[in-house]
Design a protein around this motif. Structure first.
Motif, PDB file in Angstrom:
ATOM      1  N   THR A 183     -12.693  33.934  17.658  1.00 22.53           N
ATOM      2  CA  THR A 183     -14.093  33.641  18.429  1.00 22.53           C
ATOM      3  C   THR A 183     -13.779  33.110  20.251  1.00 22.53           C
ATOM      4  OG1 THR A 183     -14.499  31.857  17.784  1.00 22.53           O
ATOM      5  CG2 THR A 183     -16.174  33.467  16.832  1.00 22.53           C
ATOM      6  N   VAL A 184     -14.229  32.866  21.423  1.00 18.43           N
ATOM      7  CA  VAL A 184     -13.854  32.063  22.067  1.00 18.43           C
ATOM      8  C   VAL A 184     -15.252  30.946  22.521  1.00 18.43           C
ATOM      9  CG1 VAL A 184     -12.741  33.167  23.693  1.00 18.43           C
ATOM     10  CG2 VAL A 184     -15.147  34.165  24.091  1.00 18.43           C
ATOM     11  N   ALA A 209      -9.422  26.738  29.252  1.00 21.80           N
ATOM     12  CA  ALA A 209      -9.869  27.954  29.659  1.00 21.80           C
ATOM     13  C   ALA A 209      -9.284  28.797  30.310  1.00 21.80           C
ATOM     14  CB  ALA A 209     -11.597  27.809  29.929  1.00 21.80           C
ATOM     15  N   ARG A 210      -8.966  28.488  32.066  1.00 21.30           N
ATOM     16  CA  ARG A 210      -8.166  29.386  33.041  1.00 21.30           C
ATOM     17  C   ARG A 210      -7.382  30.545  32.427  1.00 21.30           C
ATOM     18  NH1 ARG A 210      -9.897  24.979  36.273  1.00 21.30           N
ATOM     19  NH2 ARG A 210      -8.228  23.989  36.064  1.00 21.30           N
ATOM     20  N   ASN A 211      -6.816  28.840  31.480  1.00 19.29           N
ATOM     21  CA  ASN A 211      -5.498  30.151  31.037  1.00 19.29           C
ATOM     22  C   ASN A 211      -4.892  30.517  29.551  1.00 19.29           C
ATOM     23  OD1 ASN A 211      -3.314  28.316  32.517  1.00 19.29           O
ATOM     24  ND2 ASN A 211      -3.574  26.237  31.482  1.00 19.29           N
ATOM     25  N   GLU A 260     -14.005  36.635  32.720  1.00 21.87           N
ATOM     26  CA  GLU A 260     -14.744  37.998  32.116  1.00 21.87           C
ATOM     27  C   GLU A 260     -15.829  36.779  31.323  1.00 21.87           C
ATOM     28  OE1 GLU A 260     -16.968  42.030  30.089  1.00 21.87           O
ATOM     29  OE2 GLU A 260     -14.850  42.168  31.524  1.00 21.87           O
ATOM     30  N   VAL A 261     -14.991  36.125  30.298  1.00 20.88           N
ATOM     31  CA  VAL A 261     -14.657  35.614  28.751  1.00 20.88           C
ATOM     32  C   VAL A 261     -14.800  34.617  29.245  1.00 20.88           C
ATOM     33  CG1 VAL A 261     -13.793  35.298  26.903  1.00 20.88           C
ATOM     34  CG2 VAL A 261     -12.827  36.894  27.796  1.00 20.88           C
ATOM     35  N   THR A 306     -18.972  32.574  27.873  1.00 23.83           N
ATOM     36  CA  THR A 306     -18.852  30.825  26.994  1.00 23.83           C
ATOM     37  C   THR A 306     -19.791  29.788  27.715  1.00 23.83           C
ATOM     38  OG1 THR A 306     -17.404  30.310  28.201  1.00 23.83           O
ATOM     39  CG2 THR A 306     -17.180  31.437  26.220  1.00 23.83           C
ATOM     40  N   GLY A 307     -20.756  30.170  27.985  1.00 30.51           N
ATOM     41  CA  GLY A 307     -21.708  28.941  28.969  1.00 30.51           C
ATOM     42  C   GLY A 307     -22.015  27.825  27.621  1.00 30.51           C
ATOM     43  N   LEU A 308     -22.761  26.591  28.361  1.00 29.15           N
ATOM     44  CA  LEU A 308     -23.432  25.634  28.303  1.00 29.15           C
ATOM     45  C   LEU A 308     -24.268  25.545  27.060  1.00 29.15           C
ATOM     46  CD1 LEU A 308     -23.144  23.090  30.695  1.00 29.15           C
ATOM     47  CD2 LEU A 308     -21.048  23.927  29.739  1.00 29.15           C
TER      48      LEU A 308
END
Length: 700
Positions: A11-12, A237-239, A244-245, A249-251
């Motif tokens: 999962t992410v 997360a940027r790396n 799109e992913v 992944t919102g708060l």
């Protein structure tokens, strides 16, 4: 049981393997089963209260189906295998393997997980293990609201033991405020009844004294608190993920009424699956300690960004004014995390266990002037990868006691030609001299370990109780590593890793950029607790902290009674170091600290004699300044010294250390022995006293 995949899929953003996620319905179900024999029968109330320091975890084995074999059976010989839970498609194979390994109850597939099955299994477990004793009454049912489970499940288990009504505690429309109030009142009643029981009060006397005793216990109540704080650093997360992913992944809020248990909860969207996994870890911890647990909202991304800026600020010559501004910005960015329930829980916390990648202890609670880690001991459990978090949580090692002569190995990994290496060695020489009066309880061994092989050999030879690694820290890409000699290392490959590892090194536990930190990796290698730093620390100040820690540790082992665990001792050293943080703020303050007061003592000695009982933990720096200011006033230097507090000022460097893992499970001296005695009393089961009748006589 779960099936091991050919290729991992996670999962992410926190990284929970989908195959481990498939075990979540079963893990949650097992959390509703008995954790020990004491859950089955009536137990003295004082034992229920004592159990909060014991961590009576559910003994859950999370294994893939192909590892459910004879090798596992050898491990199970030290336990009582009770029941196997698995997805329906694995039922036939799991049933055969469980039968061969001697499990007591039939294998249960997900499709049969229900309140009726849970009730039947409680009854069957009682009949198998404690048939001669009456079973506890009260409803046994599955938790529906996972977001509130860290509060409601520990309380429901306590309510069943105490003979209180439990049916309404599983209500679907429960609010977090109501759940917290019920749990808090339950803890207060438990503390009051335990005190009355210890004092030998008769039922009639206890009935008369209960309300007053409950008010007194509410004022001084301290219970373990577990917190779940999700969130990943934007830089990580940027790396790791494409745009799109990241958009998916919102708060997440702290409370979500749709976050409910089902046998298909692992099929939910990633963010809900991760939520269930984090909630499981927090609830597991809260149940084990019979304490309180809370799920918090996702850390705002801006908080990680400011934290990263703060950590980078220390890489170059830094000013106290800039650090104060950054800490203020960090508090402002993290403001959405605070709720009245969180503040109330922290005010009553004996210590915090924080499941997070974010250092909550650096935040200042509304109304306080010092960061949270000065108020209360904090232990961190990293959330990334979440697969490892779940695995570590269910594989809970027993508490240990350092109630013997402690061997400390200081591994000197910095060459003597380096000024930092010379200062480090001198600091540890001073430490040995300071603990010399207590040499029978603590031994410090210094070893030259300028290569990884030398470090490995020294640890294998000495087998220390505590390993201190004196080294430089460095960043290799997005990895915070140790430099041994001249070479960075993330994997130390130690065969005999001690329970406690203290990294006397710079920025080995940064959090703002989401770096892979060696502090976390040492937990994976087998350490029970690892101390690390978020920032580059000044070598002489670090030496002061380490010396003070060793002196207090030696004194505690020789004359026990002040600190229950190594986390408590570290917290005392950390927050009481405020005076050194302040006086090390500038050459002027350091010089003034050695000056003579009107009483003929040095400033620091005069401070120590005056400060007792005057330093409030939530305001420890503010109060320390006040006492120092009084001393300066008597010298006629009050205005000058107070000006030095602001310009050039000081940095609360001691608060940038983090203890990861389970330092709260490392007991000290005879307090550890008492905890072990209480553990045996609790897990041995009940006494014959009419405890439930007594509770009803109290009108409870």
């Amino acid at each position: 049981m779960w099936e091991r995949p050919a290729a991992a899929e996670s999962t992410v953003p926190h990284g929970l393997a989908k195959t481990v996620a498939a075990a979540l319905p079963g893990l949650w179900y097992c959390l509703h089963l008995p954790a020990s024999l004491a859950d089955l029968v009536d137990v003295d109330i004082w034992k229920l209260k004592a159990a909060q320091s014991l961590r009576l975890d559910h003994n859950i084995l999370l294994v893939p189906i192909d590892c459910f074999d004879e090798d596992l059976g050898r491990h199970l010989q030290r336990h009582h295998p009770v029941v196997t839970v698995c997805p329906d498609e694995l039922l036939d194979e799991a049933r055969q393997r469980a039968s061969a390994l001697g499990f007591v109850l039939p294998t249960t597939p997900y499709s049969q997980l229900s309140d009726a099955t849970l009730t039947a299994q409680w009854r069957a477990i009682h009949e198998h293990f404690s048939p001669e004793l009456p079973a506890l009454a009260g409803e046994v049912s599955l938790t529906r609201r996972l977001d509130l489970a860290p509060l409601t499940l520990p309380h429901r288990r306590l309510a069943r033991q105490m003979g209180w009504p439990t049916a309404e505690l599983a209500a679907q429309d429960m609010s977090v405020s109501k759940a917290f109030t019920q749990a808090f009142h339950g803890q207060t009643r438990l503390a009051a009844l335990a005190r009355l029981e210890r004092e030998g009060a008769s039922p009639s006397e206890a009935g008369r004294r209960f309300l007053q005793t409950a008010r007194e216990e509410a004022d001084r109540l301290r219970v373990p608190v577990a917190l779940g704080l999700p969130g990943t650093a934007p830089a990580y997360a940027r790396n790791a993920y494409d745009s799109e992913v990241r958009r998916r992944t919102g708060l997440q809020p702290a409370v979500n009424p749709d976050d409910t248990w089902s046998v298909a909860l692992h099929e939910r969207p990633d963010h809900m699956v991760e939520r269930a996994a984090i909630e499981f870890a927090v609830t597991h911890e809260a149940v084990a300690s019979s304490g309180l647990g809370l799920m918090l909202p996702t850390v705002p991304p801006d908080a990680f960004v400011i934290l990263a800026e703060l950590e980078r600020h220390f890489l170059t010559p830094h000013s106290s004014a800039a650090v104060r501004r950054l800490l203020t910005r960090l508090n402002d960015a993290a403001q959405p995390l605070w709720s009245k329930e969180l503040a109330a829980a922290i005010q009553r916390a004996s210590h915090l266990t924080v499941f997070s990648n974010f250092p909550l202890g650096l935040l200042t609670m509304p109304g306080d002037s010092a960061p949270l880690c000065a108020r209360v001991p904090v232990a961190y459990r990293p959330l990334e990868p979440l697969t490892r978090t779940v695995q570590h949580q269910v594989f809970a090692p027993p508490s240990i006691s350092l109630n013997h002569t402690i061997k400390v190995l200081v591994a000197e990994c910095i060459p003597l030609s380096d000024p930092v290496g010379r200062i480090s060695r001198e600091g540890w020489r001073i430490a040995r001299e300071n603990v010399a009066p207590e040499a029978a309880t603590l031994t410090i061994i210094q070893a030259e370990t300028l290569t990884l092989e030398a470090l490995q050999q020294s640890v294998a030879e000495h087998r220390p109780d505590i390993l201190v690694i004196s080294a430089h820290g460095t960043m290799v890409g997005n990895m915070a590593a140790l430099v041994i000699g001249e070479t960075p290392h993330l994997d130390l490959g130690l065969d005999h890793l001690p329970s406690v590892v203290m990294l006397s090194a710079c920025h080995v536990a940064p959090r703002g950029s989401g770096a892979v930190a060696i502090t976390d990796l040492l937990l994976r290698e087998g350490a029970l607790a690892v101390l690390g730093t978020q920032i580059p620390v000044e070598v002489t100040r670090n030496a002061t902290l380490m010396i003070r820690f060793m002196v207090y540790l030696a004194e505690e082992i020789a004359k026990p009674g002040q600190f229950a665990t190594i986390l408590d001792l570290w917290h005392h050293v950390q927050r009481s170091n405020a005076v050194n943080d302040i006086l090390d703020g500038s050459p002027s303050l350091r010089a003034w600290a050695t000056s003579t007061t009107i009483n003929g003592h040095s400033v620091i000695r005069e401070f120590c004699s005056r400060a007792s009982g005057r330093l409030r933990l939530p305001h420890v720096y503010e109060d320390t300044e006040r006492v120092l200011g009084e001393i300066a006033d008597e010298q006629g230097q009050g205005k000058r010294v107070r000006n030095w507090f602001r310009r050039p000022g000081y940095v609360p460097e001691s608060l940038f250390y983090v203890f990861a893992g389970r330092p709260d499970r490392i007991h000290l001296s005879s307090l550890g022995w008492r905890a072990e005695r209480a553990r045996r009393a609790v897990t041995a089961g009940p006494t014959s006293g009419p405890l439930l009748r007594r509770r009803k006589a109290f009108g409870l």
